[in-house]
Design a protein around this motif. Sequence first.
Motif, PDB file in Angstrom:
ATOM      1  N   VAL A 178       7.155  -3.050  10.477  1.00 51.09           N
ATOM      2  CA  VAL A 178       7.136  -4.114   9.530  1.00 51.09           C
ATOM      3  C   VAL A 178       5.875  -4.975   9.502  1.00 51.09           C
ATOM      4  O   VAL A 178       5.241  -5.030  10.551  1.00 51.09           O
ATOM      5  CB  VAL A 178       8.273  -5.124   9.975  1.00 51.09           C
ATOM      6  N   PHE A 179       5.197  -5.099   8.012  1.00 46.23           N
ATOM      7  CA  PHE A 179       3.950  -5.805   8.158  1.00 46.23           C
ATOM      8  C   PHE A 179       4.417  -7.088   7.663  1.00 46.23           C
ATOM      9  O   PHE A 179       5.017  -7.396   6.653  1.00 46.23           O
ATOM     10  CB  PHE A 179       3.071  -4.958   7.001  1.00 46.23           C
ATOM     11  N   THR A 180       3.837  -8.301   8.344  1.00 49.69           N
ATOM     12  CA  THR A 180       3.951  -9.517   7.749  1.00 49.69           C
ATOM     13  C   THR A 180       2.409 -10.234   8.095  1.00 49.69           C
ATOM     14  O   THR A 180       1.676  -9.876   8.947  1.00 49.69           O
ATOM     15  CB  THR A 180       4.791 -10.472   8.916  1.00 49.69           C
ATOM     16  N   THR A 181       2.380 -11.189   7.085  1.00 48.15           N
ATOM     17  CA  THR A 181       1.131 -11.789   6.899  1.00 48.15           C
ATOM     18  C   THR A 181       1.332 -13.220   6.164  1.00 48.15           C
ATOM     19  O   THR A 181       2.406 -13.405   5.589  1.00 48.15           O
ATOM     20  CB  THR A 181       0.001 -11.024   6.188  1.00 48.15           C
ATOM     21  N   ASP A 182       0.466 -13.976   6.469  1.00 48.69           N
ATOM     22  CA  ASP A 182       0.542 -15.289   5.809  1.00 48.69           C
ATOM     23  C   ASP A 182      -0.655 -15.493   4.582  1.00 48.69           C
ATOM     24  O   ASP A 182      -0.817 -16.392   3.915  1.00 48.69           O
ATOM     25  CB  ASP A 182       0.423 -16.664   6.638  1.00 48.69           C
ATOM     26  N   VAL A 183      -1.572 -14.430   4.773  1.00 46.69           N
ATOM     27  CA  VAL A 183      -2.497 -14.452   3.961  1.00 46.69           C
ATOM     28  C   VAL A 183      -2.598 -13.283   2.932  1.00 46.69           C
ATOM     29  O   VAL A 183      -2.538 -12.095   3.595  1.00 46.69           O
ATOM     30  CB  VAL A 183      -3.865 -14.419   4.503  1.00 46.69           C
ATOM     31  N   PRO A 184      -2.932 -13.275   1.746  1.00 47.58           N
ATOM     32  CA  PRO A 184      -3.025 -14.611   0.861  1.00 47.58           C
ATOM     33  C   PRO A 184      -1.832 -15.265   0.470  1.00 47.58           C
ATOM     34  O   PRO A 184      -1.998 -16.332  -0.135  1.00 47.58           O
ATOM     35  CB  PRO A 184      -3.865 -13.973  -0.391  1.00 47.58           C
ATOM     36  N   PHE A 185      -0.821 -14.738   1.023  1.00 45.36           N
ATOM     37  CA  PHE A 185       0.582 -15.741   0.611  1.00 45.36           C
ATOM     38  C   PHE A 185       1.498 -15.005   1.856  1.00 45.36           C
ATOM     39  O   PHE A 185       1.334 -13.993   2.363  1.00 45.36           O
ATOM     40  CB  PHE A 185       1.273 -15.260  -0.771  1.00 45.36           C
ATOM     41  N   PRO A 186       2.417 -15.765   2.158  1.00 45.28           N
ATOM     42  CA  PRO A 186       3.454 -15.318   3.196  1.00 45.28           C
ATOM     43  C   PRO A 186       4.269 -13.957   2.856  1.00 45.28           C
ATOM     44  O   PRO A 186       4.793 -14.001   1.574  1.00 45.28           O
ATOM     45  CB  PRO A 186       4.320 -16.450   3.341  1.00 45.28           C
ATOM     46  N   VAL A 187       4.456 -12.924   3.402  1.00 46.77           N
ATOM     47  CA  VAL A 187       5.067 -11.834   3.123  1.00 46.77           C
ATOM     48  C   VAL A 187       5.385 -10.910   4.217  1.00 46.77           C
ATOM     49  O   VAL A 187       4.765 -11.009   5.285  1.00 46.77           O
ATOM     50  CB  VAL A 187       4.196 -10.879   1.926  1.00 46.77           C
ATOM     51  N   ARG A 188       6.591 -10.378   4.023  1.00 43.40           N
ATOM     52  CA  ARG A 188       7.249  -9.432   4.940  1.00 43.40           C
ATOM     53  C   ARG A 188       7.840  -8.016   4.429  1.00 43.40           C
ATOM     54  O   ARG A 188       8.474  -8.203   3.469  1.00 43.40           O
ATOM     55  CB  ARG A 188       8.293  -9.958   5.814  1.00 43.40           C
ATOM     56  N   LEU A 189       6.842  -7.054   4.680  1.00 47.14           N
ATOM     57  CA  LEU A 189       7.145  -5.715   4.354  1.00 47.14           C
ATOM     58  C   LEU A 189       7.866  -4.669   5.148  1.00 47.14           C
ATOM     59  O   LEU A 189       7.301  -4.463   6.257  1.00 47.14           O
ATOM     60  CB  LEU A 189       5.881  -5.225   3.647  1.00 47.14           C
ATOM     61  N   ASP A 190       8.975  -4.126   4.868  1.00 46.79           N
ATOM     62  CA  ASP A 190       9.530  -3.357   5.666  1.00 46.79           C
ATOM     63  C   ASP A 190       9.160  -1.861   5.167  1.00 46.79           C
ATOM     64  O   ASP A 190       9.449  -1.369   4.124  1.00 46.79           O
ATOM     65  CB  ASP A 190      11.027  -3.085   5.432  1.00 46.79           C
ATOM     66  N   LEU A 191       8.057  -1.287   6.119  1.00 45.88           N
ATOM     67  CA  LEU A 191       7.233  -0.215   5.642  1.00 45.88           C
ATOM     68  C   LEU A 191       8.179   1.308   5.907  1.00 45.88           C
ATOM     69  O   LEU A 191       8.072   2.152   5.403  1.00 45.88           O
ATOM     70  CB  LEU A 191       6.175   0.079   6.513  1.00 45.88           C
ATOM     71  N   ASP A 192       9.111   1.072   6.623  1.00 46.56           N
ATOM     72  CA  ASP A 192      10.008   2.373   7.143  1.00 46.56           C
ATOM     73  C   ASP A 192      10.944   2.681   5.770  1.00 46.56           C
ATOM     74  O   ASP A 192      11.480   3.754   5.659  1.00 46.56           O
ATOM     75  CB  ASP A 192      11.030   2.099   8.136  1.00 46.56           C
ATOM     76  N   VAL A 193      11.233   1.867   4.772  1.00 42.78           N
ATOM     77  CA  VAL A 193      12.018   2.170   3.534  1.00 42.78           C
ATOM     78  C   VAL A 193      11.133   2.989   2.622  1.00 42.78           C
ATOM     79  O   VAL A 193      11.465   3.243   1.505  1.00 42.78           O
ATOM     80  CB  VAL A 193      12.884   0.970   2.958  1.00 42.78           C
ATOM     81  N   LEU A 194       9.853   3.001   2.695  1.00 39.42           N
ATOM     82  CA  LEU A 194       8.949   3.576   1.730  1.00 39.42           C
ATOM     83  C   LEU A 194       9.163   5.197   1.739  1.00 39.42           C
ATOM     84  O   LEU A 194       8.659   5.561   0.715  1.00 39.42           O
ATOM     85  CB  LEU A 194       7.822   3.362   2.049  1.00 39.42           C
ATOM     86  N   VAL A 195       9.867   5.643   2.766  1.00 39.28           N
ATOM     87  CA  VAL A 195       9.940   7.263   2.699  1.00 39.28           C
ATOM     88  C   VAL A 195      11.432   7.559   2.646  1.00 39.28           C
ATOM     89  O   VAL A 195      12.220   6.978   2.936  1.00 39.28           O
ATOM     90  CB  VAL A 195       9.287   7.846   4.002  1.00 39.28           C
TER      91      VAL A 195
END
Length: 195
Positions: A178-195
Amino acid sequence: MTALPEPSANEPHLFTVAEYAALGEVEFGYSELQEGRILMSPSPAPDHNHASLQLAMQLSAQLPAELEVIQDVDLDLELTEPDAPGFSRRPDLLVLERRARRRVRSEGGLMRASEVSVVIEIASPGSKRMDRIVKRGEYADAGIPHYWIVDLAEPVSLVACHLAGEFGYQDPGDVTGVFTTDVPFPVRLDLDVLV
């Protein structure tokens, strides 16, 4: 679609961004413009397209109102004067100002680097060097604040590059899961669903 100009016996024609945009698609797959030269690439594989769609859907649900995500469009890197051989890339995803699409609709032309907050490339087996080195340098030179590179080789990873002044892009390294960041906006991306 506009016909390609006849090459000179002495040297090939180097395209401006406007000339490139006027061509439309010149072959199957897609093209990009690097210092006035047209580069051809094959169409993406199904896994690549699936990952792009999954990323777009996750991002779209989390973006601030003034931003939107767009897949697979030409981007003027604005690295040269309008009459000089230009640079145009076709990133997998752009997070950019919502008004950019309206500008293109009314004025024509391409999306512009100055309208982009995040550019995202999904590395393919034949594009890793291009994505991690060449495009990384071009996107930094274009002043795009954030460049995310997704690698679908399992485990799927994302490296989130950010502009660091004269040093170009810096990054904290690859993230998996899971990739999370607050910059440049808050976002959480589940990378495992990409494949």
